[in-house]
Design a protein around this motif. Structure first.
Motif, PDB file in Angstrom:
ATOM      1  N   LYS A 160      17.073  12.233  28.371  1.00 44.90           N
ATOM      2  CA  LYS A 160      15.789  12.021  29.023  1.00 44.90           C
ATOM      3  C   LYS A 160      15.504  13.179  29.986  1.00 44.90           C
ATOM      4  CE  LYS A 160      15.083   7.642  27.618  1.00 44.90           C
ATOM      5  NZ  LYS A 160      13.897   7.172  26.858  1.00 44.90           N
ATOM      6  N   SER A 161      14.228  13.462  30.175  1.00 47.38           N
ATOM      7  CA  SER A 161      13.841  14.431  31.199  1.00 47.38           C
ATOM      8  C   SER A 161      13.605  13.684  32.507  1.00 47.38           C
ATOM      9  CB  SER A 161      12.578  15.187  30.779  1.00 47.38           C
ATOM     10  OG  SER A 161      11.523  14.281  30.478  1.00 47.38           O
ATOM     11  N   VAL A 162      13.986  14.334  33.611  1.00 53.04           N
ATOM     12  CA  VAL A 162      13.937  13.695  34.928  1.00 53.04           C
ATOM     13  C   VAL A 162      13.248  14.614  35.927  1.00 53.04           C
ATOM     14  CG1 VAL A 162      15.314  12.783  36.852  1.00 53.04           C
ATOM     15  CG2 VAL A 162      16.054  12.386  34.487  1.00 53.04           C
ATOM     16  N   ILE A 163      12.457  14.033  36.811  1.00 52.71           N
ATOM     17  CA  ILE A 163      11.946  14.759  37.974  1.00 52.71           C
ATOM     18  C   ILE A 163      12.561  14.133  39.215  1.00 52.71           C
ATOM     19  CG2 ILE A 163       9.933  15.316  39.393  1.00 52.71           C
ATOM     20  CD1 ILE A 163       8.236  15.259  36.856  1.00 52.71           C
ATOM     21  N   ASP A 164      13.203  14.952  40.019  1.00 56.71           N
ATOM     22  CA  ASP A 164      13.750  14.529  41.307  1.00 56.71           C
ATOM     23  C   ASP A 164      12.754  14.997  42.363  1.00 56.71           C
ATOM     24  OD1 ASP A 164      15.234  13.904  43.530  1.00 56.71           O
ATOM     25  OD2 ASP A 164      16.882  15.293  43.113  1.00 56.71           O
ATOM     26  N   TYR A 165      11.846  14.105  42.745  1.00 62.54           N
ATOM     27  CA  TYR A 165      10.760  14.477  43.655  1.00 62.54           C
ATOM     28  C   TYR A 165      11.189  14.188  45.093  1.00 62.54           C
ATOM     29  CZ  TYR A 165       5.867  15.826  44.168  1.00 62.54           C
ATOM     30  OH  TYR A 165       4.707  16.529  44.443  1.00 62.54           O
ATOM     31  N   GLY A 166      11.289  15.255  45.882  1.00 66.50           N
ATOM     32  CA  GLY A 166      11.882  15.155  47.213  1.00 66.50           C
ATOM     33  C   GLY A 166      13.383  15.247  47.065  1.00 66.50           C
ATOM     34  N   SER A 167      13.848  16.340  46.479  1.00 61.90           N
ATOM     35  CA  SER A 167      15.242  16.448  46.015  1.00 61.90           C
ATOM     36  C   SER A 167      16.270  16.530  47.138  1.00 61.90           C
ATOM     37  CB  SER A 167      15.397  17.655  45.087  1.00 61.90           C
ATOM     38  OG  SER A 167      15.076  18.857  45.763  1.00 61.90           O
ATOM     39  N   GLY A 168      15.867  17.002  48.321  1.00 59.51           N
ATOM     40  CA  GLY A 168      16.849  17.121  49.404  1.00 59.51           C
ATOM     41  C   GLY A 168      18.030  17.977  48.994  1.00 59.51           C
ATOM     42  N   SER A 169      19.223  17.404  49.065  1.00 60.84           N
ATOM     43  CA  SER A 169      20.439  18.155  48.716  1.00 60.84           C
ATOM     44  C   SER A 169      20.567  18.412  47.228  1.00 60.84           C
ATOM     45  CB  SER A 169      21.671  17.382  49.185  1.00 60.84           C
ATOM     46  OG  SER A 169      21.836  16.198  48.417  1.00 60.84           O
ATOM     47  N   GLY A 170      19.822  17.659  46.420  1.00 58.18           N
ATOM     48  CA  GLY A 170      19.947  17.776  44.968  1.00 58.18           C
ATOM     49  C   GLY A 170      20.948  16.807  44.377  1.00 58.18           C
ATOM     50  N   ILE A 171      21.406  15.834  45.170  1.00 61.58           N
ATOM     51  CA  ILE A 171      22.431  14.916  44.682  1.00 61.58           C
ATOM     52  C   ILE A 171      21.936  14.089  43.500  1.00 61.58           C
ATOM     53  CG2 ILE A 171      21.840  13.090  46.347  1.00 61.58           C
ATOM     54  CD1 ILE A 171      24.858  12.496  46.528  1.00 61.58           C
ATOM     55  N   LEU A 172      20.662  13.693  43.511  1.00 65.32           N
ATOM     56  CA  LEU A 172      20.143  12.916  42.392  1.00 65.32           C
ATOM     57  C   LEU A 172      19.873  13.792  41.181  1.00 65.32           C
ATOM     58  CD1 LEU A 172      17.693  10.528  44.311  1.00 65.32           C
ATOM     59  CD2 LEU A 172      20.025  10.060  43.539  1.00 65.32           C
ATOM     60  N   SER A 173      19.520  15.042  41.414  1.00 64.72           N
ATOM     61  CA  SER A 173      19.371  15.981  40.299  1.00 64.72           C
ATOM     62  C   SER A 173      20.701  16.179  39.583  1.00 64.72           C
ATOM     63  CB  SER A 173      18.865  17.341  40.808  1.00 64.72           C
ATOM     64  OG  SER A 173      17.571  17.268  41.340  1.00 64.72           O
ATOM     65  N   LEU A 174      21.739  16.417  40.363  1.00 66.17           N
ATOM     66  CA  LEU A 174      23.054  16.661  39.775  1.00 66.17           C
ATOM     67  C   LEU A 174      23.580  15.418  39.071  1.00 66.17           C
ATOM     68  CD1 LEU A 174      25.320  18.619  39.316  1.00 66.17           C
ATOM     69  CD2 LEU A 174      26.276  18.008  41.540  1.00 66.17           C
ATOM     70  N   LEU A 175      23.421  14.262  39.697  1.00 60.75           N
ATOM     71  CA  LEU A 175      23.883  13.034  39.062  1.00 60.75           C
ATOM     72  C   LEU A 175      23.137  12.786  37.753  1.00 60.75           C
ATOM     73  CD1 LEU A 175      25.583  10.495  39.027  1.00 60.75           C
ATOM     74  CD2 LEU A 175      23.891   9.405  40.502  1.00 60.75           C
ATOM     75  N   SER A 176      21.839  13.082  37.732  1.00 63.95           N
ATOM     76  CA  SER A 176      21.066  12.910  36.498  1.00 63.95           C
ATOM     77  C   SER A 176      21.634  13.757  35.372  1.00 63.95           C
ATOM     78  CB  SER A 176      19.597  13.278  36.744  1.00 63.95           C
ATOM     79  OG  SER A 176      18.996  12.406  37.682  1.00 63.95           O
ATOM     80  N   TYR A 177      21.971  15.005  35.681  1.00 68.32           N
ATOM     81  CA  TYR A 177      22.580  15.876  34.671  1.00 68.32           C
ATOM     82  C   TYR A 177      23.928  15.336  34.237  1.00 68.32           C
ATOM     83  CZ  TYR A 177      19.564  19.925  34.049  1.00 68.32           C
ATOM     84  OH  TYR A 177      18.547  20.752  33.683  1.00 68.32           O
ATOM     85  N   TYR A 178      24.722  14.905  35.191  1.00 70.82           N
ATOM     86  CA  TYR A 178      26.053  14.406  34.865  1.00 70.82           C
ATOM     87  C   TYR A 178      25.994  13.160  33.997  1.00 70.82           C
ATOM     88  CZ  TYR A 178      29.265  17.421  37.391  1.00 70.82           C
ATOM     89  OH  TYR A 178      30.036  18.478  37.778  1.00 70.82           O
ATOM     90  N   LEU A 179      24.909  12.428  34.093  1.00 74.29           N
ATOM     91  CA  LEU A 179      24.777  11.206  33.311  1.00 74.29           C
ATOM     92  C   LEU A 179      23.931  11.419  32.059  1.00 74.29           C
ATOM     93  CD1 LEU A 179      24.401   8.580  36.183  1.00 74.29           C
ATOM     94  CD2 LEU A 179      26.430   9.153  34.850  1.00 74.29           C
ATOM     95  N   GLY A 180      23.733  12.676  31.687  1.00 79.24           N
ATOM     96  CA  GLY A 180      23.183  12.965  30.372  1.00 79.24           C
ATOM     97  C   GLY A 180      21.748  13.411  30.275  1.00 79.24           C
ATOM     98  N   ALA A 181      21.062  13.643  31.403  1.00 81.05           N
ATOM     99  CA  ALA A 181      19.667  14.081  31.329  1.00 81.05           C
ATOM    100  C   ALA A 181      19.555  15.401  30.576  1.00 81.05           C
ATOM    101  CB  ALA A 181      19.076  14.222  32.726  1.00 81.05           C
ATOM    102  N   SER A 182      18.521  15.522  29.784  1.00 86.41           N
ATOM    103  CA  SER A 182      18.314  16.750  29.024  1.00 86.41           C
ATOM    104  C   SER A 182      17.728  17.860  29.888  1.00 86.41           C
ATOM    105  CB  SER A 182      17.386  16.484  27.841  1.00 86.41           C
ATOM    106  OG  SER A 182      16.129  15.983  28.297  1.00 86.41           O
ATOM    107  N   GLU A 183      16.980  17.471  30.916  1.00 94.22           N
ATOM    108  CA  GLU A 183      16.342  18.440  31.811  1.00 94.22           C
ATOM    109  C   GLU A 183      16.039  17.753  33.131  1.00 94.22           C
ATOM    110  OE1 GLU A 183      12.922  21.293  30.684  1.00 94.22           O
ATOM    111  OE2 GLU A 183      11.921  19.635  31.739  1.00 94.22           O
ATOM    112  N   VAL A 184      16.205  18.489  34.218  1.00 93.15           N
ATOM    113  CA  VAL A 184      15.862  17.958  35.534  1.00 93.15           C
ATOM    114  C   VAL A 184      15.000  18.969  36.272  1.00 93.15           C
ATOM    115  CG1 VAL A 184      16.698  17.143  37.767  1.00 93.15           C
ATOM    116  CG2 VAL A 184      17.986  16.600  35.698  1.00 93.15           C
TER     117      VAL A 184
END
Length: 211
Positions: free
Chosen positions: A94-118
């Motif tokens: 799945k593609s994900v948008i981390d809106y208000g990413s801050g440290s990027g912890i949710l971006s990184l977790l999304s990738y680690y859990l299989g996101a195709s793009e963040v």
């Protein structure tokens, strides 16, 4: 002696490579007792602290998150609610948008859990830099394109102001985090009822759309 017994126990413990400028194999028990508290003291956090293990990941090591000067070490209820949702709803392919990413912890977790793009969005340049450091694969952008999942852990005022933008960017699922329980009704008046998850005085709203 007790000291010798402790040494033997530590030696016998499983090890994991951790990154602190170089890689070193450290017994898991030592990490639990010393490394993680030190990391938190100096603005670093690890996924293991949040119940995210190698079984959840496709990589061999668990990363440190550099959250110095920005929001997002995973300990705040608003962030942990989002993290739990991602663990329970793995964004595989799945593609994900981390809106208000801050440290990027949710971006990184999304990738680690299989996101195709963040795609990571944040108006704070320090947050953009932190996200780029912590999640080099993330697309740092001010002009995101629609994605399957949009996670906006941004607080009530921003969620209200961004309602049209966030809805327009969401193909399937919109997560609104960073909202206190007393503000839920105000957001529901804009977004609709949705699904609500709470932790202490914080709430997260979930909206699912069809295409």
């Amino acid at each position: 002696t007790l000291g010798h017994v402790m040494v033997l126990i530590l030696i016998a413990q499983p090890t994991k490579s951790i990154s602190c400028g170089y890689r070193v194999m450290v017994p898991t028990m030592v990490q639990s007792l010393f490394i993680y508290p030190i990391n938190m003291r100096f603005g670093l956090t690890t996924f293991r602290q949040h119940g995210i293990t190698r079984a959840d990941m496709d990589f061999m090591t668990l990363p440190d998150i550099d959250c110095r000067g920005v929001f997002g070490d995973g300990t705040h209820e608003s962030t942990s609610l989002c993290m739990d949702w991602l663990k329970q709803n793995r964004p595989e392919n799945k593609s994900v948008i981390d809106y208000g990413s801050g440290s990027g912890i949710l971006s990184l977790l999304s990738y680690y859990l299989g996101a195709s793009e963040v795609q990571a969005v944040d108006e704070d340049p320090h947050a953009r830099d932190a996200t780029a450091r912590n999640c080099p694969k993330a697309i740092i952008t001010e002009n995101p394109v629609p994605a399957d999942i949009v996670i906006a852990n941004v607080g009530t005022p921003d969620a209200q102001a961004l309602a049209g933008t966030l809805r327009g960017l969401t193909k399937e699922t919109l997560i609104i985090g960073g909202t206190m329980l007393g503000h839920v009704k105000a957001l529901q008046n804009i977004y609709g009822v949705g699904e609500i998850r709470t932790r202490n005085e914080w709430a997260m709203l979930i909206y699912r759309f069809k295409g």
